[in-house]
Scaffold this motif. Structure first.
Motif, PDB file in Angstrom:
ATOM      1  N   SER A   1      -3.212  12.504  -8.744  1.00 45.31           N
ATOM      2  CA  SER A   1      -4.076  12.364  -7.575  1.00 45.31           C
ATOM      3  C   SER A   1      -4.802  11.020  -7.673  1.00 45.31           C
ATOM      4  CB  SER A   1      -5.101  13.497  -7.534  1.00 45.31           C
ATOM      5  OG  SER A   1      -6.010  13.373  -8.623  1.00 45.31           O
ATOM      6  N   GLN A   2      -5.441  10.632  -6.604  1.00 45.50           N
ATOM      7  CA  GLN A   2      -6.252   9.419  -6.671  1.00 45.50           C
ATOM      8  C   GLN A   2      -7.330   9.543  -7.741  1.00 45.50           C
ATOM      9  OE1 GLN A   2      -7.848   8.581  -2.791  1.00 45.50           O
ATOM     10  NE2 GLN A   2      -5.998   7.533  -2.096  1.00 45.50           N
ATOM     11  N   GLU A   3      -7.922  10.717  -7.847  1.00 45.72           N
ATOM     12  CA  GLU A   3      -8.958  10.948  -8.847  1.00 45.72           C
ATOM     13  C   GLU A   3      -8.387  10.839 -10.260  1.00 45.72           C
ATOM     14  OE1 GLU A   3     -12.291  14.351  -9.972  1.00 45.72           O
ATOM     15  OE2 GLU A   3     -11.216  14.432  -8.063  1.00 45.72           O
ATOM     16  N   ASP A   4      -7.174  11.397 -10.472  1.00 49.93           N
ATOM     17  CA  ASP A   4      -6.526  11.298 -11.790  1.00 49.93           C
ATOM     18  C   ASP A   4      -6.282   9.838 -12.168  1.00 49.93           C
ATOM     19  OD1 ASP A   4      -6.413  14.065 -11.948  1.00 49.93           O
ATOM     20  OD2 ASP A   4      -4.372  14.173 -11.118  1.00 49.93           O
ATOM     21  N   ALA A   5      -5.731   9.066 -11.217  1.00 50.44           N
ATOM     22  CA  ALA A   5      -5.414   7.665 -11.495  1.00 50.44           C
ATOM     23  C   ALA A   5      -6.674   6.867 -11.775  1.00 50.44           C
ATOM     24  CB  ALA A   5      -4.648   7.063 -10.311  1.00 50.44           C
ATOM     25  N   ALA A   6      -7.722   7.101 -10.980  1.00 50.12           N
ATOM     26  CA  ALA A   6      -8.970   6.370 -11.170  1.00 50.12           C
ATOM     27  C   ALA A   6      -9.575   6.681 -12.538  1.00 50.12           C
ATOM     28  CB  ALA A   6      -9.951   6.734 -10.053  1.00 50.12           C
ATOM     29  N   LYS A   7      -9.533   7.942 -12.940  1.00 46.87           N
ATOM     30  CA  LYS A   7     -10.084   8.335 -14.238  1.00 46.87           C
ATOM     31  C   LYS A   7      -9.323   7.671 -15.380  1.00 46.87           C
ATOM     32  CE  LYS A   7     -11.384  12.429 -16.921  1.00 46.87           C
ATOM     33  NZ  LYS A   7     -11.395  13.921 -16.952  1.00 46.87           N
ATOM     34  N   ALA A   8      -7.986   7.640 -15.264  1.00 47.97           N
ATOM     35  CA  ALA A   8      -7.162   7.020 -16.306  1.00 47.97           C
ATOM     36  C   ALA A   8      -7.413   5.520 -16.399  1.00 47.97           C
ATOM     37  CB  ALA A   8      -5.682   7.296 -16.032  1.00 47.97           C
ATOM     38  N   MET A   9      -7.725   4.883 -15.270  1.00 42.53           N
ATOM     39  CA  MET A   9      -7.953   3.441 -15.243  1.00 42.53           C
ATOM     40  C   MET A   9      -9.401   3.066 -15.542  1.00 42.53           C
ATOM     41  SD  MET A   9      -5.025   2.107 -14.623  1.00 42.53           S
ATOM     42  CE  MET A   9      -5.563   0.439 -14.331  1.00 42.53           C
ATOM     43  N   GLY A  10     -10.299   4.058 -15.515  1.00 46.77           N
ATOM     44  CA  GLY A  10     -11.713   3.748 -15.673  1.00 46.77           C
ATOM     45  C   GLY A  10     -12.311   3.128 -14.428  1.00 46.77           C
ATOM     46  N   TRP A  11     -11.745   3.454 -13.274  1.00 49.43           N
ATOM     47  CA  TRP A  11     -12.200   2.907 -11.991  1.00 49.43           C
ATOM     48  C   TRP A  11     -12.878   4.005 -11.186  1.00 49.43           C
ATOM     49  CZ3 TRP A  11      -6.910   0.389 -10.262  1.00 49.43           C
ATOM     50  CH2 TRP A  11      -6.622  -0.701 -11.104  1.00 49.43           C
ATOM     51  N   ILE A  71      -2.367  -4.262  -9.645  1.00 49.73           N
ATOM     52  CA  ILE A  71      -1.056  -3.675  -9.390  1.00 49.73           C
ATOM     53  C   ILE A  71      -0.288  -3.519 -10.706  1.00 49.73           C
ATOM     54  CG2 ILE A  71       1.175  -4.044  -8.265  1.00 49.73           C
ATOM     55  CD1 ILE A  71      -1.159  -3.224  -6.412  1.00 49.73           C
ATOM     56  N   ILE A  72      -0.333  -4.520 -11.551  1.00 51.66           N
ATOM     57  CA  ILE A  72       0.359  -4.456 -12.843  1.00 51.66           C
ATOM     58  C   ILE A  72      -0.202  -3.311 -13.684  1.00 51.66           C
ATOM     59  CG2 ILE A  72       0.746  -5.670 -15.024  1.00 51.66           C
ATOM     60  CD1 ILE A  72       0.772  -8.292 -13.362  1.00 51.66           C
ATOM     61  N   ALA A  73      -1.522  -3.174 -13.701  1.00 48.78           N
ATOM     62  CA  ALA A  73      -2.146  -2.118 -14.493  1.00 48.78           C
ATOM     63  C   ALA A  73      -1.760  -0.735 -13.983  1.00 48.78           C
ATOM     64  CB  ALA A  73      -3.669  -2.293 -14.466  1.00 48.78           C
ATOM     65  N   LEU A  74      -1.746  -0.564 -12.666  1.00 50.40           N
ATOM     66  CA  LEU A  74      -1.361   0.724 -12.097  1.00 50.40           C
ATOM     67  C   LEU A  74       0.113   1.027 -12.370  1.00 50.40           C
ATOM     68  CD1 LEU A  74      -3.257   0.721  -8.689  1.00 50.40           C
ATOM     69  CD2 LEU A  74      -3.623   2.276 -10.612  1.00 50.40           C
ATOM     70  N   MET A 127       0.823  -1.204   0.000  1.00 54.51           N
ATOM     71  CA  MET A 127       0.000   0.000   0.000  1.00 54.51           C
ATOM     72  C   MET A 127       0.858   1.257   0.000  1.00 54.51           C
ATOM     73  SD  MET A 127      -3.014  -1.392   2.611  1.00 54.51           S
ATOM     74  CE  MET A 127      -2.503  -0.173   3.759  1.00 54.51           C
ATOM     75  N   LEU A 128       1.872   1.260   0.860  1.00 54.13           N
ATOM     76  CA  LEU A 128       2.767   2.411   0.942  1.00 54.13           C
ATOM     77  C   LEU A 128       3.485   2.636  -0.381  1.00 54.13           C
ATOM     78  CD1 LEU A 128       4.230   4.613   2.583  1.00 54.13           C
ATOM     79  CD2 LEU A 128       5.859   2.863   3.318  1.00 54.13           C
ATOM     80  N   LYS A 129       3.949   1.554  -0.991  1.00 48.81           N
ATOM     81  CA  LYS A 129       4.677   1.658  -2.255  1.00 48.81           C
ATOM     82  C   LYS A 129       3.779   2.194  -3.362  1.00 48.81           C
ATOM     83  CE  LYS A 129       8.343   1.067  -4.779  1.00 48.81           C
ATOM     84  NZ  LYS A 129       9.549   1.881  -4.550  1.00 48.81           N
ATOM     85  N   MET A 130       2.528   1.727  -3.431  1.00 47.08           N
ATOM     86  CA  MET A 130       1.624   2.183  -4.483  1.00 47.08           C
ATOM     87  C   MET A 130       1.267   3.650  -4.293  1.00 47.08           C
ATOM     88  SD  MET A 130       1.657  -0.370  -6.365  1.00 47.08           S
ATOM     89  CE  MET A 130       0.581   0.312  -7.641  1.00 47.08           C
ATOM     90  N   ARG A 131       1.156   4.105  -3.062  1.00 51.07           N
ATOM     91  CA  ARG A 131       0.923   5.544  -2.840  1.00 51.07           C
ATOM     92  C   ARG A 131       2.095   6.367  -3.351  1.00 51.07           C
ATOM     93  NH1 ARG A 131      -0.832   3.881   2.328  1.00 51.07           N
ATOM     94  NH2 ARG A 131       0.894   4.879   3.423  1.00 51.07           N
ATOM     95  N   LYS A 132       3.305   5.911  -3.006  1.00 49.78           N
ATOM     96  CA  LYS A 132       4.491   6.662  -3.403  1.00 49.78           C
ATOM     97  C   LYS A 132       4.673   6.683  -4.921  1.00 49.78           C
ATOM     98  CE  LYS A 132       7.207   6.208   0.842  1.00 49.78           C
ATOM     99  NZ  LYS A 132       8.468   5.699   1.450  1.00 49.78           N
ATOM    100  N   LEU A 133       4.351   5.570  -5.580  1.00 51.19           N
ATOM    101  CA  LEU A 133       4.482   5.525  -7.036  1.00 51.19           C
ATOM    102  C   LEU A 133       3.486   6.471  -7.704  1.00 51.19           C
ATOM    103  CD1 LEU A 133       4.996   1.694  -7.637  1.00 51.19           C
ATOM    104  CD2 LEU A 133       6.691   3.509  -7.985  1.00 51.19           C
ATOM    105  N   ARG A 134       2.264   6.515  -7.176  1.00 49.19           N
ATOM    106  CA  ARG A 134       1.282   7.435  -7.746  1.00 49.19           C
ATOM    107  C   ARG A 134       1.715   8.884  -7.550  1.00 49.19           C
ATOM    108  NH1 ARG A 134      -2.166  10.263  -5.226  1.00 49.19           N
ATOM    109  NH2 ARG A 134      -2.298   8.941  -3.369  1.00 49.19           N
ATOM    110  N   GLN A 135       2.209   9.179  -6.352  1.00 47.31           N
ATOM    111  CA  GLN A 135       2.646  10.539  -6.078  1.00 47.31           C
ATOM    112  C   GLN A 135       3.845  10.921  -6.946  1.00 47.31           C
ATOM    113  OE1 GLN A 135       3.256  10.159  -1.872  1.00 47.31           O
ATOM    114  NE2 GLN A 135       1.058  10.157  -1.418  1.00 47.31           N
TER     115      GLN A 135
END
Length: 301
Positions: free
Chosen positions: A41-51, A72-75, A28-36
């Motif tokens: 933002s969480q909203e940006d990532a969700a929109k790009a993924m269609g989630w 995880i692979i998709a993100l 969880m910590l690693k995925m937060r850091k990679l997104r940052q």
């Protein structure tokens, strides 16, 4: 944490009570850091993924949420993570869903502590009342558990079996944790069970202190007041993760992980460790008590 994000992203992961297991916390910590790092933002990532945004939030903060390797692979592809790191994180997601041996004892081992202990690289344990659980003999365990109100023989044996299973981390072949155990003299002198049980326990401490990954120190009465008078605690270190301080309480306990809290307890442990003196002197103390002789005073060491 990022201050420009909405409040939903600013919350921290609490380990009070039933927190997420160690592998999942790391993922969880690693995925937060990679997104940052990808400046999303969480909203940006969700929109790009269609989630839905809530799915990103659960991956980064979910307590009991199973994390799928495919997600995880998709993100990681979205965050432009290298293939080798993507593969490693996907495998971590697969591992995080596996149950450890301790799940067989979930009825008597509440909370996440056992998994924290099993995955720690360094364990610093300061005990005042009893011998640390990782260093107890089965006879000593039984003498303690026999006093438990309402415990059946079957429950007592299950607790002993669970504690023996816990202890195997110290002797495993691959990367056993480093254990620094500081034990107050009161715990050493308190007779638990018969004199034979205590002699066996003292001899076990002496034998375990010979292992290269274990150091045992005895905090003598003669040291008087010390930095740890407020009570016993453990500090757990993990590879690639921050420390966790564990303070035992009935049922489970309290988990502290802010840098201010862990730094404070690390300082306390260091001061108590300095007061306890050398491991050689502590082993000599144990050997004297095990042989039935009174150890010399510190001034005479």
């Amino acid at each position: 944490m990022i201050t420009s994000r909405p409040q939903m992203e600013e919350k921290t992961v609490s380990t009070e009570g039933e927190g997420p297991p160690v592998r999942r916390r790391h993922l969880m910590l690693k995925m937060r850091k990679l997104r940052q790092a990808a400046d999303l933002s969480q909203e940006d990532a969700a929109k790009a993924m269609g989630w839905n945004r809530s799915k990103i939030h659960r991956i980064e903060y979910g307590r009991n949420q199973k994390i799928r390797a495919a997600d995880i692979i998709a993100l990681c592809r979205l965050y432009k993570v290298a293939d080798a790191e993507t593969d490693a994180l996907a495998e971590l997601a697969r591992q995080s869903g596996k149950r450890g041996w301790w799940h067989r004892y979930s009825d008597i081992l509440p909370g996440p502590y056992i998994e924290f202990e099993a995955e720690a690289t360094v364990i610093r344990d300061f005990e005042i009342t009893l011998i640390p659980g990782l260093l107890q003999t089965p006879e000593y365990m039984r003498a303690i558990l026999d006093r438990a109100a309402g415990a059946t023989d079957e429950e007592i044996q299950r607790r002993i079996d669970a504690r023996i299973a816990r202890q195997k981390i110290l002797t495993r072949k691959q990367s056993p944790p480093r254990l620094w155990a500081i034990i107050d003299e009161g715990a050493i002198r308190r007779q638990v069970g018969s004199p034979e049980v205590m002699r066996g326990q003292l001899q076990h401490l002496i034998e375990m202190s010979c292992r290269p990954n274990i150091d045992i120190q005895i905090l003598r009465f003669e040291e008087g007041a010390h930095a740890g008078v407020a009570g016993q605690f453990l500090i757990l270190d993990f590879s690639g993760l921050d420390q966790v301080v564990y303070i035992e309480a009935e049922q489970d306990g309290f988990y502290l992980e802010s840098s201010d809290q862990t730094s404070r307890y690390t300082l306390i442990f260091d001061k108590v460790q300095a007061a306890a003196g050398s491991t050689e002197r502590s082993v000599a103390f144990l050997q004297a008590l095990a042989s039935g002789t009174e150890p010399p005073h510190l001034s005479g060491d």
